[in-house]
Design an enzyme around this catalytic site. Structure first.
Site, PDB file in Angstrom:
ATOM      1  N   ASP A 174      94.568  45.591  46.360  1.00 53.54           N
ATOM      2  CA  ASP A 174      95.700  44.708  46.623  1.00 53.54           C
ATOM      3  C   ASP A 174      95.284  43.300  47.043  1.00 53.54           C
ATOM      4  O   ASP A 174      96.144  42.454  47.312  1.00 53.54           O
ATOM      5  CB  ASP A 174      96.661  45.323  47.657  1.00 53.54           C
ATOM      6  CG  ASP A 174      95.991  45.700  48.962  1.00 53.54           C
ATOM      7  OD1 ASP A 174      94.762  45.875  48.989  1.00 53.54           O
ATOM      8  OD2 ASP A 174      96.710  45.835  49.980  1.00 53.54           O
ATOM      9  N   HIS A 175      93.979  43.043  47.069  1.00 54.49           N
ATOM     10  CA  HIS A 175      93.496  41.706  47.416  1.00 54.49           C
ATOM     11  C   HIS A 175      92.695  41.050  46.298  1.00 54.49           C
ATOM     12  O   HIS A 175      92.340  39.872  46.412  1.00 54.49           O
ATOM     13  CB  HIS A 175      92.645  41.775  48.688  1.00 54.49           C
ATOM     14  CG  HIS A 175      93.428  42.198  49.887  1.00 54.49           C
ATOM     15  ND1 HIS A 175      93.934  41.298  50.814  1.00 54.49           N
ATOM     16  CD2 HIS A 175      93.842  43.424  50.285  1.00 54.49           C
ATOM     17  CE1 HIS A 175      94.611  41.966  51.740  1.00 54.49           C
ATOM     18  NE2 HIS A 175      94.572  43.256  51.440  1.00 54.49           N
TER      19      HIS A 175
ATOM     20  N   ASP B 110      93.961  42.741  57.133  1.00 53.83           N
ATOM     21  CA  ASP B 110      93.339  44.053  56.966  1.00 53.83           C
ATOM     22  C   ASP B 110      92.239  44.317  58.001  1.00 53.83           C
ATOM     23  O   ASP B 110      91.051  44.318  57.701  1.00 53.83           O
ATOM     24  CB  ASP B 110      92.785  44.206  55.546  1.00 53.83           C
ATOM     25  CG  ASP B 110      93.905  44.394  54.538  1.00 53.83           C
ATOM     26  OD1 ASP B 110      94.829  43.554  54.538  1.00 53.83           O
ATOM     27  OD2 ASP B 110      93.864  45.354  53.752  1.00 53.83           O
TER      28      ASP B 110
END
Length: 308
Positions: free
Chosen positions: A66-67, A211
């Protein structure tokens, strides 16, 4: 000199129809810096109509999907313009493998140099004439780093009236004093920069943290940020889940903002469990600790002016 941040995606884990994955573009006059590159990054860039195809450097926090899933598209679209300048990509171990594998598998046409540098320890990763970008360790389920862009102090203001009182003629000598040079007047009198210059003025600071478990050490790293973009993934009732998955609650993000004396803190990387209508619960809990907390939204813009 303008310094602006554009939130390209504020979501975590999975994209939603109204929320792209985590990415922030920082524009400092002609320089463009991208922090993380989640799915949907290109869409927000296009909708904002930014001249982004000459991004100078990309800073990846970690190599979870997701990054980084927006990165191959960014690399390919950068080839649509003529550029000779290299694109720098910084990130923890495995980012070089990800970039190289993507290029090979997708048979990318790349017409510019790509320089990938893997981060193995806290350091200054990128420098310009009057600023630098450094990284610092976070604690997630795989190696993860945060970033700060910090400007060097600016010279103090030049006092024209004082210079004239001291007999400095209007002209080139003014410039020499402003550049920090000592001058000698025609009568032999010495005038030093400190005689006509005010105190140095602080530059600006932008910080990007996502995160990670809550760590008290993060506040020191982002101390005095003009804008802190910080993960606030969960509400208080999911604190155990946040700890297990090595993420932060919005209250913990606010604690970092408060303890770092940041001027503004905007949360990012929300769990998809929260619809936009439910996000205010994250904000309310954060503002109990840090009243200036804000929620980011896709394509949200922040201006970071100098503090005069």
């Amino acid at each position: 000199m303008n310094l602006e941040a554009f939130v390209l995606g504020c979501g975590g884990m999975m994209p939603l129809p109204y929320r792209h994955l985590t990415s922030v573009l920082l524009r400092r006059d002609g320089d463009l810096f991208l922090f993380d590159c989640g799915e949907g990054t290109q869409v927000s860039l296009k909708r904002l109509n930014l001249k982004w195809k000459k991004i100078d450097a990309i800073f990846i926090s970690h190599t979870h999907a997701d990054h980084v899933t927006g990165l191959p598209g960014i690399l390919m679209l950068n080839s649509q313009v003529d550029r000779t300048e290299p694109l720098y990509i910084y990130g923890p171990p495995k980012i070089a493998e990800y970039v190289e594998t993507s290029r090979k598998v997708l048979d990318m046409y790349i017409n510019y140099p790509i320089i990938v540098k893997e981060i193995t320890a806290p350091c200054v990763v990128h420098e310009g004439k009057d600023f630098y970008i450094r990284c610092f360790p976070l604690q997630h389920t795989k190696t993860c780093v945060g970033y700060t862009l910090e400007e060097l102090d600016r010279p103090g203001e030049f006092n024209v009236e004082k210079a004239c009182e001291l007999g400095v003629p209007v002209g080139p000598l003014f410039g020499r004093l402003q550049r920090g040079e000592e001058i000698t007047l025609s009568d032999g009198k010495i005038v030093r920069p400190e005689d006509v210059m005010g105190s140095k003025r602080h530059g600006r600071k932008f910080s990007f943290v996502t995160d990670t478990l809550y760590l008290p050490s993060i506040a020191k790293e982002v101390q005095g940020s003009d804008l802190l973009i910080c993960e606030g993934m969960f509400a208080d009732d999911c604190a155990d889940q946040a700890k297990e998955k090595k993420h932060m609650t919005s209250r913990q993000a606010a604690t970092i903002a408060r303890d770092s004396s940041s001027k503004r803190m905007a949360m990012i990387h929300y769990s998809p469990r929260y619809s936009d209508k439910e996000l205010p619960v994250l904000l309310e809990q954060a503002q109990e600790v840090y009243p200036n907390a804000e929620l980011t939204r896709d394509r949200m813009h922040f201006d970071l002016p100098y503090e005069e």
